[in-house]
Design a protein around this motif. Sequence first.
Motif, PDB file in Angstrom:
ATOM      1  N   TRP A  34       0.574  -1.092   0.498  1.00  9.40           N
ATOM      2  CA  TRP A  34      -0.053   0.290   0.016  1.00  9.40           C
ATOM      3  C   TRP A  34       0.705   1.152  -0.019  1.00  9.40           C
ATOM      4  CZ3 TRP A  34      -5.236   0.545  -1.355  1.00  9.40           C
ATOM      5  CH2 TRP A  34      -6.090  -0.566  -1.354  1.00  9.40           C
ATOM      6  N   ILE A  35       1.875   1.176   0.014  1.00  2.99           N
ATOM      7  CA  ILE A  35       2.968   2.274   0.802  1.00  2.99           C
ATOM      8  C   ILE A  35       4.035   2.784  -0.422  1.00  2.99           C
ATOM      9  CG2 ILE A  35       5.268   2.361   2.274  1.00  2.99           C
ATOM     10  CD1 ILE A  35       4.588   4.146   3.544  1.00  2.99           C
ATOM     11  N   GLN A  36       4.039   1.670  -1.056  1.00  2.74           N
ATOM     12  CA  GLN A  36       4.775   1.137  -2.760  1.00  2.74           C
ATOM     13  C   GLN A  36       4.476   2.637  -3.638  1.00  2.74           C
ATOM     14  OE1 GLN A  36       7.675  -1.317  -3.194  1.00  2.74           O
ATOM     15  NE2 GLN A  36       8.614   0.428  -4.032  1.00  2.74           N
ATOM     16  N   PRO A  37       3.450   2.867  -3.301  1.00  4.38           N
ATOM     17  CA  PRO A  37       3.514   3.816  -5.346  1.00  4.38           C
ATOM     18  C   PRO A  37       3.486   5.526  -4.734  1.00  4.38           C
ATOM     19  CG  PRO A  37       1.153   2.146  -4.698  1.00  4.38           C
ATOM     20  CD  PRO A  37       2.698   1.988  -3.011  1.00  4.38           C
ATOM     21  N   TYR A  38       3.886   5.487  -3.055  1.00  3.54           N
ATOM     22  CA  TYR A  38       4.084   6.332  -2.751  1.00  3.54           C
ATOM     23  C   TYR A  38       5.539   6.682  -2.120  1.00  3.54           C
ATOM     24  CZ  TYR A  38      -1.352   5.359  -2.986  1.00  3.54           C
ATOM     25  OH  TYR A  38      -1.960   5.376  -3.058  1.00  3.54           O
ATOM     26  N   ALA A  39       6.348   6.468  -2.283  1.00  6.29           N
ATOM     27  CA  ALA A  39       7.511   6.326  -1.952  1.00  6.29           C
ATOM     28  C   ALA A  39       8.846   6.815  -3.236  1.00  6.29           C
ATOM     29  CB  ALA A  39       7.785   5.317  -0.629  1.00  6.29           C
ATOM     30  N   ASP A  40       9.870   7.233  -2.643  1.00  8.45           N
ATOM     31  CA  ASP A  40      10.956   6.718  -3.981  1.00  8.45           C
ATOM     32  C   ASP A  40      11.592   5.870  -3.228  1.00  8.45           C
ATOM     33  OD1 ASP A  40      10.441   9.509  -4.415  1.00  8.45           O
ATOM     34  OD2 ASP A  40      11.689  10.553  -3.031  1.00  8.45           O
ATOM     35  N   LYS A  41      11.582   5.796  -2.303  1.00  5.24           N
ATOM     36  CA  LYS A  41      12.192   4.021  -2.256  1.00  5.24           C
ATOM     37  C   LYS A  41      12.096   3.198  -0.555  1.00  5.24           C
ATOM     38  CE  LYS A  41      16.605   5.514   0.022  1.00  5.24           C
ATOM     39  NZ  LYS A  41      18.285   5.687  -0.369  1.00  5.24           N
ATOM     40  N   VAL A  42      11.517   2.134  -0.664  1.00  7.11           N
ATOM     41  CA  VAL A  42      11.295   1.414   0.059  1.00  7.11           C
ATOM     42  C   VAL A  42      12.077   0.104   0.244  1.00  7.11           C
ATOM     43  CG1 VAL A  42       8.998   0.062   1.524  1.00  7.11           C
ATOM     44  CG2 VAL A  42       8.831   1.583  -0.358  1.00  7.11           C
ATOM     45  N   TYR A  43      12.776   0.328   2.193  1.00  6.50           N
ATOM     46  CA  TYR A  43      13.803  -0.590   2.706  1.00  6.50           C
ATOM     47  C   TYR A  43      13.241  -0.914   3.546  1.00  6.50           C
ATOM     48  CZ  TYR A  43      15.542   3.501   4.407  1.00  6.50           C
ATOM     49  OH  TYR A  43      16.081   4.967   4.676  1.00  6.50           O
ATOM     50  N   THR A  44      14.369  -2.245   4.358  1.00  3.56           N
ATOM     51  CA  THR A  44      13.783  -2.550   5.695  1.00  3.56           C
ATOM     52  C   THR A  44      15.078  -2.871   6.780  1.00  3.56           C
ATOM     53  OG1 THR A  44      13.987  -5.140   5.483  1.00  3.56           O
ATOM     54  CG2 THR A  44      12.164  -3.916   5.207  1.00  3.56           C
ATOM     55  N   ASP A  45      15.006  -1.579   7.669  1.00  2.08           N
ATOM     56  CA  ASP A  45      16.287  -2.159   8.296  1.00  2.08           C
ATOM     57  C   ASP A  45      16.628  -3.929   9.107  1.00  2.08           C
ATOM     58  OD1 ASP A  45      14.466  -3.440  10.917  1.00  2.08           O
ATOM     59  OD2 ASP A  45      15.088  -1.106  11.855  1.00  2.08           O
ATOM     60  N   HIS A  46      17.889  -3.730  10.032  1.00  2.00           N
ATOM     61  CA  HIS A  46      17.921  -5.729   9.764  1.00  2.00           C
ATOM     62  C   HIS A  46      16.854  -6.402  11.369  1.00  2.00           C
ATOM     63  CE1 HIS A  46      22.105  -4.392   8.617  1.00  2.00           C
ATOM     64  NE2 HIS A  46      21.366  -4.655   7.971  1.00  2.00           N
ATOM     65  N   LEU A  47      16.276  -5.292  11.655  1.00  2.00           N
ATOM     66  CA  LEU A  47      15.351  -6.186  12.299  1.00  2.00           C
ATOM     67  C   LEU A  47      13.796  -6.383  11.510  1.00  2.00           C
ATOM     68  CD1 LEU A  47      15.438  -7.007  15.484  1.00  2.00           C
ATOM     69  CD2 LEU A  47      14.441  -5.034  16.098  1.00  2.00           C
ATOM     70  N   GLY A  48      13.530  -5.345  10.617  1.00  2.00           N
ATOM     71  CA  GLY A  48      12.695  -6.039  10.328  1.00  2.00           C
ATOM     72  C   GLY A  48      11.563  -4.478  10.123  1.00  2.00           C
ATOM     73  N   SER A  49      11.654  -3.613  10.353  1.00  2.00           N
ATOM     74  CA  SER A  49      10.870  -2.370  10.559  1.00  2.00           C
ATOM     75  C   SER A  49      10.933  -1.865   8.979  1.00  2.00           C
ATOM     76  CB  SER A  49      11.830  -1.259  11.176  1.00  2.00           C
ATOM     77  OG  SER A  49      11.881  -1.230  12.562  1.00  2.00           O
ATOM     78  N   LEU A  50       9.967  -1.316   8.427  1.00  2.00           N
ATOM     79  CA  LEU A  50       9.941  -1.052   7.520  1.00  2.00           C
ATOM     80  C   LEU A  50      10.369   0.799   7.162  1.00  2.00           C
ATOM     81  CD1 LEU A  50       8.268  -2.440   4.168  1.00  2.00           C
ATOM     82  CD2 LEU A  50       7.489  -0.198   4.911  1.00  2.00           C
ATOM     83  N   ILE A  51      10.786   0.973   6.395  1.00  2.00           N
ATOM     84  CA  ILE A  51      11.326   2.574   5.833  1.00  2.00           C
ATOM     85  C   ILE A  51      10.470   2.537   4.802  1.00  2.00           C
ATOM     86  CG2 ILE A  51      12.206   4.311   5.813  1.00  2.00           C
ATOM     87  CD1 ILE A  51      14.383   1.954   8.481  1.00  2.00           C
TER      88      ILE A  51
END
Length: 361
Positions: A34-51
Motif C-alpha cells: 500500500w505504501i510503495q506507490p507513494y514512496a521514492d524508495k522502500v527498505y527494511t532495517d535488519h530487525l524488520g521495520s519497514l521504511i
Amino acid sequence: MASEYQMKTMLKELTDARGIPGDEKEPRQVMEKWIQPYADKVYTDHLGSLIAEKSGEENGPKVMVAGHLDEVGFMVTKIDDKGFVYFQTVGGWWSQVMLAQRVTLLTKKGDVTGVIGSKPPHILSPEARKKPVEIKDMFIDIGATSREEAQEFGVRPGDSVVPYFEFTPLKNEKLLLAKAWDNRIGCAIAIEVLKRLQEEKHPNVVYGVATVQEEVGLRGAKTATHSIQPDIGFAVDVGIAGDTPGISSKDADSKIGDGPQIILYDASMVSHKGLRDFVIDTADEKNIPYQYATMAGGGTDSGSIHVTAEGVPALSITVPTRYIHTHAAILHQDDFEHAVQMLVEVIKKLDKDTVETITFS
C-alpha cells in the motif's frame, strides 16, 4: 466512492494480516503493497521495520511518521501428551478477555485453528469460580488427540498464535470493528500521509515507517530511528477511549469521533513541548479537532524515537480506541482522517528554520 472503498480495503487488509512481535512478515507485506506507490524508495532495517522514504526537498529536514506492525498475541511453548498447546503471551493481555476466544496458530504446514480453554466452572469450588482464571492455567485446544498428532498438524514450540477476527464496519459505518487496530491504524496513517503529500509541496524528506516489536519494548523504533536519524519524530498509535460505561472522566475522557489525541505524557516520555505546541497551533489554525490525553502506564514508539542518537523532538498522536489488547476493538474513521490531516498540515509547514525553532524552544 472508489476512494472510500479503497480506504476500507486497505484497513481490512492491514487488520486481517497476522503478525505478533518478532513475526511481522504478513503485515509488513501488506504495508509495503500500500505504501510503495507513494514512496521514492522502500527498505527494511535488519530487525524488520519497514521504511518508506519520500522527498519533498532532498536536503530538507527528516520527518519520521511511525506506526507499528505488531499486534499482541501468543507463542507456543509446549504441547502436552494429549495434544493440548501451552503458550506464552507476547505483549500485554488481561486474562478476562482471553478465554473461549478463537486463535490461529501459524505453523510450517499452514494455519491451525484453536480455541483458548481452561477448567470449566462447573467443576470448580464456589470460591474458585469468583476468581479470574490465570493465564498460566489456560491452554489452546486444536482438536489434536496426542502430542504426535499436534506435531503432524505442524505445531511446534515458537510458533506464532494470533487472535482470529475479521474487519467489520458496524451499522454506523464510521465505527470500525477489527483486531490489531493496535497498531495497524498507525500504519494506515503513515500510508495515507505519504499518499496525500503526493499532491503537496513541502520542504522535507518524509519517512513512513512501520516498526516491529513495539508491544514488547519499543524495539523496532530504536533500530528504525537509528537508520533514519530524523530531525522530527511522530509515533502514531491507538489511545484509550473513555466513552464506555463505568469509566470516569478522571480515568480517561477521550471520546471516539472527537478527534485524534495529542499525548502530553506517558510512561515512556514527556512530550516535546516545542513540537507539541507547533502541532496544536497548526490544528487550531486549520480547524482540525483534537483531544488531549495522558497515560500513566504504557507508552508508544516515541519513547524510543526521542532518545535516539543526540535526541529527537517527538510527539505521539493517537486514535482513541475501545477495547485495545483484545480480539476486537472499535475506532472511528473520522479520527483516522483527522490524524492524517493534522500530520499533513504540520509537515507542509516544517522547514529547516522551523525545525530549529521547535527543537530549541
